[in-house]
Design a protein around this motif. Sequence first.
Motif, PDB file in Angstrom:
ATOM      1  N   GLN A  36      11.185  12.180  -3.913  1.00 31.10           N
ATOM      2  CA  GLN A  36      12.273  13.134  -4.156  1.00 31.10           C
ATOM      3  C   GLN A  36      13.049  12.762  -5.421  1.00 31.10           C
ATOM      4  O   GLN A  36      13.606  13.625  -6.091  1.00 31.10           O
ATOM      5  N   CYS A  37      13.066  11.452  -5.707  1.00 38.43           N
ATOM      6  CA  CYS A  37      13.821  10.960  -6.870  1.00 38.43           C
ATOM      7  C   CYS A  37      12.916  10.696  -8.077  1.00 38.43           C
ATOM      8  O   CYS A  37      13.363  10.128  -9.077  1.00 38.43           O
ATOM      9  N   GLY A  38      11.643  11.071  -7.976  1.00 34.10           N
ATOM     10  CA  GLY A  38      10.733  10.904  -9.099  1.00 34.10           C
ATOM     11  C   GLY A  38      10.306   9.471  -9.337  1.00 34.10           C
ATOM     12  O   GLY A  38      10.002   9.092 -10.469  1.00 34.10           O
ATOM     13  N   VAL A  39      10.274   8.676  -8.277  1.00 41.17           N
ATOM     14  CA  VAL A  39       9.912   7.265  -8.380  1.00 41.17           C
ATOM     15  C   VAL A  39       8.667   7.020  -7.528  1.00 41.17           C
ATOM     16  O   VAL A  39       8.546   7.556  -6.426  1.00 41.17           O
ATOM     17  N   SER A  40       7.773   6.190  -8.033  1.00 38.08           N
ATOM     18  CA  SER A  40       6.581   5.820  -7.280  1.00 38.08           C
ATOM     19  C   SER A  40       6.689   4.350  -6.889  1.00 38.08           C
ATOM     20  O   SER A  40       6.946   3.497  -7.753  1.00 38.08           O
ATOM     21  N   ILE A  41       6.537   4.051  -5.595  1.00 37.25           N
ATOM     22  CA  ILE A  41       6.557   2.665  -5.152  1.00 37.25           C
ATOM     23  C   ILE A  41       5.212   2.366  -4.481  1.00 37.25           C
ATOM     24  O   ILE A  41       4.548   3.274  -3.976  1.00 37.25           O
ATOM     25  N   PRO A  42       4.803   1.087  -4.469  1.00 35.52           N
ATOM     26  CA  PRO A  42       3.462   0.743  -3.991  1.00 35.52           C
ATOM     27  C   PRO A  42       3.329   0.601  -2.473  1.00 35.52           C
ATOM     28  O   PRO A  42       2.401  -0.043  -2.007  1.00 35.52           O
ATOM     29  N   TYR A  43       4.235   1.157  -1.712  1.00 38.13           N
ATOM     30  CA  TYR A  43       4.150   1.081  -0.254  1.00 38.13           C
ATOM     31  C   TYR A  43       4.950   2.215   0.357  1.00 38.13           C
ATOM     32  O   TYR A  43       5.807   2.816  -0.287  1.00 38.13           O
ATOM     33  N   LYS A  44       4.652   2.514   1.613  1.00 44.59           N
ATOM     34  CA  LYS A  44       5.383   3.535   2.349  1.00 44.59           C
ATOM     35  C   LYS A  44       6.620   2.904   2.975  1.00 44.59           C
ATOM     36  O   LYS A  44       6.541   1.817   3.556  1.00 44.59           O
ATOM     37  N   ILE A  45       7.754   3.550   2.858  1.00 46.85           N
ATOM     38  CA  ILE A  45       8.961   3.063   3.517  1.00 46.85           C
ATOM     39  C   ILE A  45       8.818   3.395   4.995  1.00 46.85           C
ATOM     40  O   ILE A  45       8.885   4.550   5.401  1.00 46.85           O
ATOM     41  N   SER A  46       8.564   2.368   5.771  1.00 46.98           N
ATOM     42  CA  SER A  46       8.332   2.525   7.203  1.00 46.98           C
ATOM     43  C   SER A  46       8.586   1.198   7.881  1.00 46.98           C
ATOM     44  O   SER A  46       8.359   0.137   7.303  1.00 46.98           O
ATOM     45  N   THR A  47       9.015   1.253   9.121  1.00 47.10           N
ATOM     46  CA  THR A  47       9.219   0.011   9.869  1.00 47.10           C
ATOM     47  C   THR A  47       7.878  -0.622  10.250  1.00 47.10           C
ATOM     48  O   THR A  47       7.844  -1.776  10.651  1.00 47.10           O
ATOM     49  N   SER A  48       6.778   0.112  10.107  1.00 48.61           N
ATOM     50  CA  SER A  48       5.463  -0.458  10.426  1.00 48.61           C
ATOM     51  C   SER A  48       4.731  -1.011   9.199  1.00 48.61           C
ATOM     52  O   SER A  48       3.660  -1.590   9.342  1.00 48.61           O
ATOM     53  N   THR A  49       5.310  -0.868   8.014  1.00 50.47           N
ATOM     54  CA  THR A  49       4.676  -1.418   6.811  1.00 50.47           C
ATOM     55  C   THR A  49       4.700  -2.937   6.890  1.00 50.47           C
ATOM     56  O   THR A  49       5.724  -3.542   7.215  1.00 50.47           O
ATOM     57  N   ASN A  50       3.579  -3.563   6.570  1.00 51.81           N
ATOM     58  CA  ASN A  50       3.523  -5.032   6.506  1.00 51.81           C
ATOM     59  C   ASN A  50       3.964  -5.437   5.109  1.00 51.81           C
ATOM     60  O   ASN A  50       3.189  -5.395   4.151  1.00 51.81           O
ATOM     61  N   CYS A  51       5.206  -5.832   4.976  1.00 52.57           N
ATOM     62  CA  CYS A  51       5.781  -6.159   3.674  1.00 52.57           C
ATOM     63  C   CYS A  51       5.062  -7.326   3.001  1.00 52.57           C
ATOM     64  O   CYS A  51       5.059  -7.438   1.771  1.00 52.57           O
ATOM     65  N   ASN A  52       4.449  -8.214   3.777  1.00 54.18           N
ATOM     66  CA  ASN A  52       3.770  -9.372   3.208  1.00 54.18           C
ATOM     67  C   ASN A  52       2.491  -9.022   2.465  1.00 54.18           C
ATOM     68  O   ASN A  52       1.957  -9.847   1.735  1.00 54.18           O
ATOM     69  N   THR A  53       2.006  -7.799   2.619  1.00 52.86           N
ATOM     70  CA  THR A  53       0.786  -7.392   1.919  1.00 52.86           C
ATOM     71  C   THR A  53       1.089  -6.692   0.602  1.00 52.86           C
ATOM     72  O   THR A  53       0.171  -6.401  -0.164  1.00 52.86           O
ATOM     73  N   ILE A  54       2.351  -6.448   0.317  1.00 51.38           N
ATOM     74  CA  ILE A  54       2.737  -5.750  -0.910  1.00 51.38           C
ATOM     75  C   ILE A  54       2.529  -6.671  -2.093  1.00 51.38           C
ATOM     76  O   ILE A  54       2.916  -7.836  -2.072  1.00 51.38           O
ATOM     77  N   LYS A  55       1.921  -6.129  -3.129  1.00 53.21           N
ATOM     78  CA  LYS A  55       1.676  -6.908  -4.360  1.00 53.21           C
ATOM     79  C   LYS A  55       2.717  -6.599  -5.359  1.00 53.21           C
ATOM     80  O   LYS A  55       3.153  -6.255  -6.127  1.00 53.21           O
TER      81      LYS A  55
END
Length: 116
Positions: free
Chosen positions: A97-116
């Motif tokens: 919505q804000c024109g930004v791309s991030i490398p993960y889905k904002i979710s409580t089920s996202t495994n943050c430790n896998t984000i590069k």
Amino acid sequence: MANVKLACGLVLFVVVAGALTTEALTCSQVASALGPCLAYLQGQAGNSPTAACCAGVRSLNSAAQTTPDRRTACQCLQSAAKATKFDLSIAASLPGQCGVSIPYKISTSTNCNTIK
């Protein structure tokens, strides 16, 4: 009154979570950047985020340039979502919505430790 309680809860979360993180990016910075988005994330502010909210999203995206910072941002977002009862579908769509791309889905089920 509910907004006051919610704001107090967010401040408490920021203080506790900020003290626990050791990365360059802190949960305090995440909360500060997304503060203008709170009503929108809770489904109380219409169909699109405010300009101030999007400015915060862009600022946060710019600050989270390293893997540790992106992981910290993810973890802070998850904790904030749980503490403040974000609408997860709205939160997931916020970067786009804000024109930004991030490398993960904002979710409580996202495994943050896998984000590069």
